[in-house]
Design a protein around this motif. Structure first.
Motif, PDB file in Angstrom:
ATOM      1  N   SER A 301       0.828  -1.210   0.000  1.00 38.87           N
ATOM      2  CA  SER A 301       0.000   0.000   0.000  1.00 38.87           C
ATOM      3  C   SER A 301       0.856   1.250   0.000  1.00 38.87           C
ATOM      4  CB  SER A 301      -0.937   0.008   1.208  1.00 38.87           C
ATOM      5  OG  SER A 301      -1.899  -1.016   1.102  1.00 38.87           O
ATOM      6  N   THR A 302       1.902   1.242   0.813  1.00 38.46           N
ATOM      7  CA  THR A 302       2.792   2.399   0.864  1.00 38.46           C
ATOM      8  C   THR A 302       3.522   2.570  -0.464  1.00 38.46           C
ATOM      9  OG1 THR A 302       3.104   2.109   3.244  1.00 38.46           O
ATOM     10  CG2 THR A 302       4.737   3.443   2.070  1.00 38.46           C
ATOM     11  N   HIS A 303       3.924   1.461  -1.067  1.00 33.08           N
ATOM     12  CA  HIS A 303       4.603   1.527  -2.361  1.00 33.08           C
ATOM     13  C   HIS A 303       3.675   2.092  -3.430  1.00 33.08           C
ATOM     14  CE1 HIS A 303       7.598   0.633  -5.321  1.00 33.08           C
ATOM     15  NE2 HIS A 303       6.822  -0.240  -5.973  1.00 33.08           N
ATOM     16  N   LEU A 304       2.432   1.652  -3.460  1.00 30.72           N
ATOM     17  CA  LEU A 304       1.467   2.159  -4.440  1.00 30.72           C
ATOM     18  C   LEU A 304       1.197   3.653  -4.222  1.00 30.72           C
ATOM     19  CD1 LEU A 304      -1.055  -0.819  -4.443  1.00 30.72           C
ATOM     20  CD2 LEU A 304       0.382  -0.114  -6.358  1.00 30.72           C
ATOM     21  N   ARG A 305       1.190   4.037  -2.963  1.00 34.47           N
ATOM     22  CA  ARG A 305       0.945   5.453  -2.667  1.00 34.47           C
ATOM     23  C   ARG A 305       2.135   6.313  -3.069  1.00 34.47           C
ATOM     24  NH1 ARG A 305       2.178   8.349   1.832  1.00 34.47           N
ATOM     25  NH2 ARG A 305       2.629   6.452   3.039  1.00 34.47           N
ATOM     26  N   LYS A 306       3.333   5.861  -2.798  1.00 30.92           N
ATOM     27  CA  LYS A 306       4.518   6.682  -3.052  1.00 30.92           C
ATOM     28  C   LYS A 306       5.015   6.584  -4.496  1.00 30.92           C
ATOM     29  CE  LYS A 306       6.351   6.925   1.657  1.00 30.92           C
ATOM     30  NZ  LYS A 306       6.369   8.391   1.701  1.00 30.92           N
ATOM     31  N   ALA A 307       4.949   5.395  -5.081  1.00 30.81           N
ATOM     32  CA  ALA A 307       5.471   5.222  -6.439  1.00 30.81           C
ATOM     33  C   ALA A 307       4.448   5.588  -7.503  1.00 30.81           C
ATOM     34  CB  ALA A 307       5.928   3.772  -6.638  1.00 30.81           C
ATOM     35  N   ALA A 308       3.171   5.215  -7.274  1.00 33.18           N
ATOM     36  CA  ALA A 308       2.133   5.464  -8.280  1.00 33.18           C
ATOM     37  C   ALA A 308       1.220   6.624  -7.901  1.00 33.18           C
ATOM     38  CB  ALA A 308       1.297   4.209  -8.483  1.00 33.18           C
ATOM     39  N   LEU A 310      -1.166   6.793  -5.764  1.00 33.32           N
ATOM     40  CA  LEU A 310      -2.563   6.395  -5.645  1.00 33.32           C
ATOM     41  C   LEU A 310      -3.127   6.817  -4.287  1.00 33.32           C
ATOM     42  CD1 LEU A 310      -2.654   2.783  -7.163  1.00 33.32           C
ATOM     43  CD2 LEU A 310      -3.139   4.970  -8.287  1.00 33.32           C
ATOM     44  N   SER A 311      -4.364   7.232  -4.285  1.00 24.73           N
ATOM     45  CA  SER A 311      -5.045   7.588  -3.041  1.00 24.73           C
ATOM     46  C   SER A 311      -5.465   6.318  -2.305  1.00 24.73           C
ATOM     47  CB  SER A 311      -6.274   8.427  -3.361  1.00 24.73           C
ATOM     48  OG  SER A 311      -7.234   7.647  -4.073  1.00 24.73           O
ATOM     49  N   PRO A 312      -5.826   6.422  -1.036  1.00 21.67           N
ATOM     50  CA  PRO A 312      -6.278   5.234  -0.302  1.00 21.67           C
ATOM     51  C   PRO A 312      -7.463   4.536  -0.957  1.00 21.67           C
ATOM     52  CG  PRO A 312      -5.738   6.982   1.238  1.00 21.67           C
ATOM     53  CD  PRO A 312      -5.644   7.586  -0.135  1.00 21.67           C
ATOM     54  N   VAL A 313      -8.434   5.308  -1.486  1.00 23.65           N
ATOM     55  CA  VAL A 313      -9.587   4.652  -2.112  1.00 23.65           C
ATOM     56  C   VAL A 313      -9.179   3.975  -3.409  1.00 23.65           C
ATOM     57  CG1 VAL A 313     -10.376   6.718  -3.370  1.00 23.65           C
ATOM     58  CG2 VAL A 313     -12.008   4.927  -2.763  1.00 23.65           C
ATOM     59  N   ALA A 314      -8.218   4.545  -4.147  1.00 20.35           N
ATOM     60  CA  ALA A 314      -7.745   3.907  -5.376  1.00 20.35           C
ATOM     61  C   ALA A 314      -7.011   2.603  -5.053  1.00 20.35           C
ATOM     62  CB  ALA A 314      -6.832   4.854  -6.144  1.00 20.35           C
ATOM     63  N   ILE A 315      -6.217   2.610  -4.001  1.00 15.20           N
ATOM     64  CA  ILE A 315      -5.520   1.390  -3.582  1.00 15.20           C
ATOM     65  C   ILE A 315      -6.526   0.329  -3.157  1.00 15.20           C
ATOM     66  CG2 ILE A 315      -3.953   0.429  -1.851  1.00 15.20           C
ATOM     67  CD1 ILE A 315      -2.542   3.205  -1.839  1.00 15.20           C
ATOM     68  N   ALA A 316      -7.548   0.752  -2.439  1.00 20.10           N
ATOM     69  CA  ALA A 316      -8.574  -0.197  -2.007  1.00 20.10           C
ATOM     70  C   ALA A 316      -9.335  -0.766  -3.208  1.00 20.10           C
ATOM     71  CB  ALA A 316      -9.532   0.490  -1.048  1.00 20.10           C
ATOM     72  N   LEU A 317      -9.609   0.062  -4.212  1.00 15.88           N
ATOM     73  CA  LEU A 317     -10.254  -0.433  -5.423  1.00 15.88           C
ATOM     74  C   LEU A 317      -9.383  -1.460  -6.127  1.00 15.88           C
ATOM     75  CD1 LEU A 317     -11.807   2.811  -6.947  1.00 15.88           C
ATOM     76  CD2 LEU A 317     -13.057   0.697  -6.455  1.00 15.88           C
ATOM     77  N   LEU A 318      -8.100  -1.186  -6.129  1.00 17.65           N
ATOM     78  CA  LEU A 318      -7.165  -2.122  -6.753  1.00 17.65           C
ATOM     79  C   LEU A 318      -7.189  -3.462  -6.021  1.00 17.65           C
ATOM     80  CD1 LEU A 318      -5.133  -2.057  -9.106  1.00 17.65           C
ATOM     81  CD2 LEU A 318      -3.371  -1.445  -7.437  1.00 17.65           C
ATOM     82  N   ILE A 335      -4.061  -0.910 -12.781  1.00 21.53           N
ATOM     83  CA  ILE A 335      -4.256   0.514 -12.494  1.00 21.53           C
ATOM     84  C   ILE A 335      -4.740   1.259 -13.736  1.00 21.53           C
ATOM     85  CG2 ILE A 335      -3.024   2.666 -11.938  1.00 21.53           C
ATOM     86  CD1 ILE A 335      -1.217   0.927 -10.103  1.00 21.53           C
ATOM     87  N   LYS A 336      -4.248   0.859 -14.911  1.00 23.26           N
ATOM     88  CA  LYS A 336      -4.625   1.519 -16.162  1.00 23.26           C
ATOM     89  C   LYS A 336      -5.940   1.010 -16.736  1.00 23.26           C
ATOM     90  CE  LYS A 336      -2.683   4.096 -18.202  1.00 23.26           C
ATOM     91  NZ  LYS A 336      -2.858   5.579 -18.150  1.00 23.26           N
ATOM     92  N   ALA A 337      -6.386  -0.177 -16.326  1.00 25.54           N
ATOM     93  CA  ALA A 337      -7.613  -0.741 -16.906  1.00 25.54           C
ATOM     94  C   ALA A 337      -8.259  -1.682 -15.898  1.00 25.54           C
ATOM     95  CB  ALA A 337      -7.310  -1.461 -18.214  1.00 25.54           C
ATOM     96  N   LEU A 338      -8.768  -1.106 -14.823  1.00 29.08           N
ATOM     97  CA  LEU A 338      -9.377  -1.892 -13.753  1.00 29.08           C
ATOM     98  C   LEU A 338     -10.822  -2.224 -14.132  1.00 29.08           C
ATOM     99  CD1 LEU A 338      -8.633  -2.930 -10.894  1.00 29.08           C
ATOM    100  CD2 LEU A 338      -9.709  -0.853  -9.987  1.00 29.08           C
ATOM    101  N   PRO A 339     -11.178  -3.495 -14.269  1.00 25.55           N
ATOM    102  CA  PRO A 339     -12.554  -3.842 -14.672  1.00 25.55           C
ATOM    103  C   PRO A 339     -13.545  -3.539 -13.553  1.00 25.55           C
ATOM    104  CG  PRO A 339     -11.283  -5.828 -14.192  1.00 25.55           C
ATOM    105  CD  PRO A 339     -10.327  -4.682 -14.099  1.00 25.55           C
ATOM    106  N   LEU A 340     -14.482  -2.658 -13.868  1.00 27.50           N
ATOM    107  CA  LEU A 340     -15.484  -2.224 -12.892  1.00 27.50           C
ATOM    108  C   LEU A 340     -16.820  -2.855 -13.268  1.00 27.50           C
ATOM    109  CD1 LEU A 340     -16.181  -0.352 -10.494  1.00 27.50           C
ATOM    110  CD2 LEU A 340     -16.532   1.482 -12.152  1.00 27.50           C
ATOM    111  N   ARG A 341     -17.196  -3.906 -12.604  1.00 25.96           N
ATOM    112  CA  ARG A 341     -18.409  -4.650 -12.951  1.00 25.96           C
ATOM    113  C   ARG A 341     -19.632  -3.960 -12.345  1.00 25.96           C
ATOM    114  NH1 ARG A 341     -20.410 -10.355 -10.744  1.00 25.96           N
ATOM    115  NH2 ARG A 341     -22.063 -10.783 -12.257  1.00 25.96           N
ATOM    116  N   LEU A 342     -20.508  -3.505 -13.224  1.00 28.44           N
ATOM    117  CA  LEU A 342     -21.731  -2.829 -12.810  1.00 28.44           C
ATOM    118  C   LEU A 342     -22.913  -3.741 -13.075  1.00 28.44           C
ATOM    119  CD1 LEU A 342     -20.941   0.679 -14.353  1.00 28.44           C
ATOM    120  CD2 LEU A 342     -20.441  -0.146 -12.038  1.00 28.44           C
ATOM    121  N   THR A 343     -23.742  -3.941 -12.064  1.00 26.66           N
ATOM    122  CA  THR A 343     -24.811  -4.939 -12.149  1.00 26.66           C
ATOM    123  C   THR A 343     -26.207  -4.362 -12.270  1.00 26.66           C
ATOM    124  OG1 THR A 343     -24.927  -5.048  -9.733  1.00 26.66           O
ATOM    125  CG2 THR A 343     -23.439  -6.597 -10.836  1.00 26.66           C
TER     126      THR A 343
END
Length: 419
Positions: A301-308, A310-318, A335-343
């Motif tokens: 999580s820290t790596h994603l926040r510092k290197a990419a 990403l916000s906490p909600v983006a990391i959680a989505l990942l 991160i570039k193409a996260l499949p968001l399944r909408l029902t």
């Protein structure tokens, strides 16, 4: 006031009486244009006060219209563009801006090209507008709910004092769609128009939120959190903006921009899976390089926040939707193409606007109902939809101006024809 069912006191030397049903932005604009044409106008509104949804629209900054070229704007209306072209040409974005500034309300163009009043609020504009209507002699009667037509073609209203029947020389009905019904747009007009045989496309949510199956942990931690500076792609179309995680799914401008395509896909296939780009400003290669850098003892999580970044909600989505392995290349692709399944689609009660409505084949070029001569329709009760960005109010005002012009001509001719 239009309280006479007979209306026999009208003569060619007096102003023709016109009824406007609905005191939202379309109804008030129609009333203003009718009064300016020399008509005696009464506006009938079911709610205790006027323009409730219009006021709600201003809470986040009142987006009046858009500054983009006219042809590009016309394309925002999809299949309804041809039916709306004449009205949008006659009352353009520039005309709407001039009208607003004529009320003493200055406007500005935002960085996205959207046009707003400088105050970013509806109330100063509405106060000035109601003042102008009062000076024009427009009467507004609240707590008057239209229920249909009388046998002689007049209008019937429910009021606290009992039924009211009026027979104007012409009528403009501008009752909105079906979104936010508690503010007055409750689609009560569908039944009386349906009884006439008017063809009405089913009313559906537009610019709406969608349902997603989140884990309980994700919902408890991140419901209400914004997803900022993201992009969403679906069926060859991409939008940028922000969205909001909700307990039921996701909503916000990023989703609204593609809501029509997403809604139609869910109707067709039972679900839709757009791709969410959490870092649209970075290429896949650049992101992979950043994530491949050694992270030492840092958590993922820290790596994603510092290197990419990403916000906490983006990391959680990942974590919620992405790959299980922490391989840099796989993470970058997710991160570039996260499949968001909408029902499913959230209901009309929270939708920004309404798709569907009275089909344009039921109207002539003046926006008059072919099945009820002398009755004109305007605004969101017609069968068009558009994304947010000023396009909703622009078409609402433009169709109101067109309907008012037709109603004024009809009413004047009707009065002149009386003995």
């Amino acid at each position: 006031m239009l309280h006479s069912l007979d209306g026999d006191d009208l003569r060619p030397d007096v102003a023709p009486e016109v009824a406007v049903v609905g005191a939202g932005p379309a109804g008030l604009m129609a009333a203003e244009r009718l009064a300016a044409s020399g008509c005696a106008v009464t506006v009938f509104e079911a709610m205790p006060s006027v323009a409730r949804k219009f006021l709600l629209a201003g809470r986040g900054g009142l987006n009046l219209t858009h500054s983009e070229p006219a042809e590009r704007m016309l394309g925002r209306y999809g299949e309804a563009a041809a039916a709306l072209r004449a009205a949008l040409d006659a009352f353009s974005a520039q005309a709407l801006t001039r009208w607003c500034e004529g009320l003493g309300v200055e406007t500005f163009v935002g960085t996205s090209g959207r046009v707003f009043p400088k105050s970013l609020k509806t109330s100063p504009l509405l106060r000035a507008w109601l003042g102008r209507l009062g000076e024009q002699g427009v009467e507004i009667e609240t707590r008057r709910r239209w229920t249909g037509f009388a046998d002689d073609g007049g209008l019937v209203f429910d009021t606290p004092d009992g039924p009211l029947r009026v027979r104007p020389a012409a009528t403009v009905i501008a009752l909105g769609g079906a979104s936010w019904p508690r503010l007055g747009s409750d689609a009560g007009w569908v039944e009386p128009l349906g009884e006439l045989g008017v063809d009405i496309a089913p009313l559906r949510p537009a610019n709406c939120g969608f349902l997603a199956r989140w884990s309980e942990h994700f919902v408890e931690r991140f419901a209400g959190e914004p997803i900022k500076r993201a992009a969403l792609s679906f069926e060859g179309e991409t939008a940028r903006g922000e969205a909001m995680v909700t307990r039921a799914g996701i909503e916000g401008g990023l989703i609204y921009a593609l809501s029509r395509r997403l809604r139609e896909a869910i109707d067709r296939d039972g679900e839709a899976t757009p791709l969410l780009d959490l870092r649209p400003d970075l290429s896949l290669d650049a992101l992979s390089t950043k994530l491949a850098a050694a992270r030492g003892s840092r958590s993922l999580s820290t790596h994603l926040r510092k290197a990419a970044y990403l916000s906490p909600v983006a990391i959680a989505l990942l974590r919620e939707l992405g790959p299980r392995e922490a391989v840099p290349e796989a993470l970058a692709r997710a991160i570039k193409a996260l499949p968001l399944r909408l029902t499913g689609v959230q209901g009309l009660d929270r939708a920004i606007s309404t798709a569907g409505g009275v089909r344009f084949a039921e109207l002539d070029e003046r926006f008059m109902l072919k099945r009820r001569p002398g009755v004109f329709l305007a605004g969101e009760m017609l069968d068009w939809e558009a994304p947010t960005g000023g396009y909703l109010l622009q078409a609402t005002f433009a169709t109101a101006v067109a309907a008012a012009q037709g109603a004024a001509a009809w009413a004047g001719a009707a009065v002149m024809a009386r003995p």
